[in-house]
Design an enzyme around this catalytic site. Structure first.
Site, PDB file in Angstrom:
ATOM      1  N   LYS A 137      47.859  28.547  42.606  1.00  0.00           N
ATOM      2  CA  LYS A 137      47.669  27.415  43.513  1.00  0.00           C
ATOM      3  C   LYS A 137      47.412  26.207  42.628  1.00  0.00           C
ATOM      4  CE  LYS A 137      45.243  25.609  47.525  1.00  0.00           C
ATOM      5  NZ  LYS A 137      44.315  25.815  48.642  1.00  0.00           N
ATOM      6  N   SER A 147      39.823  32.455  52.527  1.00  0.00           N
ATOM      7  CA  SER A 147      39.976  33.309  51.337  1.00  0.00           C
ATOM      8  C   SER A 147      39.008  32.934  50.227  1.00  0.00           C
ATOM      9  CB  SER A 147      41.419  33.316  50.839  1.00  0.00           C
ATOM     10  OG  SER A 147      41.743  32.119  50.191  1.00  0.00           O
ATOM     11  N   GLN A 148      38.227  31.862  50.397  1.00  0.00           N
ATOM     12  CA  GLN A 148      37.117  31.598  49.472  1.00  0.00           C
ATOM     13  C   GLN A 148      36.069  32.701  49.575  1.00  0.00           C
ATOM     14  OE1 GLN A 148      38.186  29.739  52.005  1.00  0.00           O
ATOM     15  NE2 GLN A 148      36.612  28.414  52.894  1.00  0.00           N
ATOM     16  N   ASP A 196      43.560  29.737  48.935  1.00  0.00           N
ATOM     17  CA  ASP A 196      42.646  29.506  47.800  1.00  0.00           C
ATOM     18  C   ASP A 196      42.671  30.648  46.786  1.00  0.00           C
ATOM     19  OD1 ASP A 196      41.922  27.202  49.083  1.00  0.00           O
ATOM     20  OD2 ASP A 196      39.887  27.834  49.590  1.00  0.00           O
TER      21      ASP A 196
HETATM   22  N1  ASP Z   1      40.173  27.687  52.353  1.00  0.00           N
HETATM   23  C1  ASP Z   1      41.409  28.154  52.927  1.00  0.00           C
HETATM   24  C2  ASP Z   1      41.547  29.617  52.566  1.00  0.00           C
HETATM   25  O1  ASP Z   1      41.843  29.908  51.437  1.00  0.00           O
HETATM   26  C3  ASP Z   1      42.543  27.333  52.446  1.00  0.00           C
HETATM   27  C4  ASP Z   1      43.910  27.776  52.904  1.00  0.00           C
HETATM   28  O2  ASP Z   1      44.128  28.831  53.448  1.00  0.00           O
HETATM   29  O3  ASP Z   1      44.861  27.014  52.652  1.00  0.00           O
HETATM   30  O4  ASP Z   1      41.350  30.448  53.403  1.00  0.00           O
END
Ligand code: ASP
Length: 347
Positions: free
Chosen positions: A183, A77-78, A111
């Site tokens: 978050k 989701s970044q 994220d």
């Molecule tokens: N970087 C990951 C995302 O946001 C982290 C997670 O899902 O906890 O996709």
């Protein structure tokens, strides 16, 4: 008859006898769909496993609902962006509208989950449950949190108590509303926090319990509509700090952004060099919204900064990343700063 009971009766009345509620899971990726080379390693890649694998891993959800799934994207989701948000919002509206599903669960990275939740809260026009769920540990980890979170999310989706509450996030047994959820921890499973009043409900033993009402405008009461949009206004965020450089703010101005949110110090205060650029930008028609880098507390209107004089907008209870979303949607409707301030008071 209590309101919750009345809603439950009205939902049951629309289902054929013995039929389970139809829940559609829309998968977007995230750590819940992540994979690591070793079950004990913290190194992993988000967005690898497909929706059917996630559903197959938690067959207990089929006891709760008639569950089916679809894969919208499979990303960390970044990498969430306006294009996916628009597609997701339109898809959820179609699923809950003409396709007649009773609820939607969205698997999502943690994220930016709070941003997607808030965007959908303002652009989905249904009072049926929409629940976002993710995990902090990848699907291959020892004690992965994804399966229990997914089970809880489906339980929340079929519960009459979540109807009419706007978009909710379901993580770590808790239900959090889209406006206040943040978050708050980089690696803990207990990462999500609500506003001053905390989480609004919880899920336990397959049953959701909502303890608080949601007072801001959302979903069926939202005046924002993205159905015919293919892009969103450009809004950037500038982070404030001591001796802050005005270069990022100036760069957004030069790139002709439509709006800029300040993640200011304290009650949304600017460093003096940044303030000068902001003042000129606002006078040139780029809307400035003041928010705060403080994790708690509102950014107040006309307190240390004279917003009325400069036509700035105060984000009030919205953090910078959510203020950015409301400003993007506000700018699809108006360029009037007072009208935009009204949106920040109501949503
Ligand atoms: N970087 C990951 C995302 O946001 C982290 C997670 O899902 O906890 O996709």
């Amino acid at each position: 008859m209590s309101f919750a009971l009345a809603v439950a009766v009205s939902i049951l009345a629309t289902l054929p006898l013995g039929a389970k509620p139809r829940v559609r899971i829309v998968a977007t990726g995230g750590t819940i769909a992540g994979v690591s080379a070793s079950s004990s390693s913290s190194a992993y890649t988000a967005g690898q496993v497909t929706i059917q694998t996630l559903i197959d891993a938690v067959p207990q959800i089929l006891d709760l609902a008639d569950v089916s799934g679809e894969q919208l994207v499979n990303i960390g989701s970044q990498d969430m962006n306006d294009e996916v948000w628009l597609a997701l919002s339109k898809r959820v509206n179609a699923l809950l509208g003409k396709e007649g599903y009773d609820a939607v669960v969205i698997t999502h990275g943690t994220d930016t989950m709070e941003e997607t939740a808030y965007f959908l809260n303002l652009t989905v026009h249904s009072d049926k449950p929409v629940i976002l769920v993710g995990s902090m540990r990848p699907s291959t980890a020892i004690s992965a949190d994804g399966p229990a979170n997914l089970y809880n999310a489906v339980a929340a989706a079929v519960s009459p108590s979540t109807r009419g509450k706007g978009v909710l996030c379901c993580m770590n047994n808790q239900l959090l509303d889209a406006k206040s959820v943040i978050k708050a921890h980089t690696i803990d499973c207990d990462t999500f926090e609500g506003g001053p009043a905390g989480y609004i409900g919880y899920v336990y033993n397959g049953e959701a319990h909502v303890l608080q009402s949601v007072n801001s405008r959302h979903t069926v009461n939202s005046e924002f509509d993205v159905e015919n949009l293919t892009s969103l206004p450009k809004v950037g965020i500038v982070y404030g700090y001591a001796n802050c450089s005005p270069i990022p703010m100036q760069a957004f101005v030069d790139a002709k952004f439509d709006g800029i949110v300040l993640a200011g110090v304290g009650d949304g205060n600017f460093y003096k060099d940044v303030f000068e650029v902001a003042q000129r930008a606002q006078a040139d028609g780029i809307q400035i919204v003041r928010s705060s880098r403080c994790p708690t507390g509102p950014t107040c209107l006309n307190s240390e900064v004279d917003d009325a004089k400069y036509h700035f907008v105060a984000s009030l209870d919205l953090n910078p990343q959510k203020a950015r979303i409301l400003l993007m949607l506000a700018l699809t409707k108006t360029r009037d700063w007072q009208q935009i301030q009204r949106f920040f008071m109501e949503y």
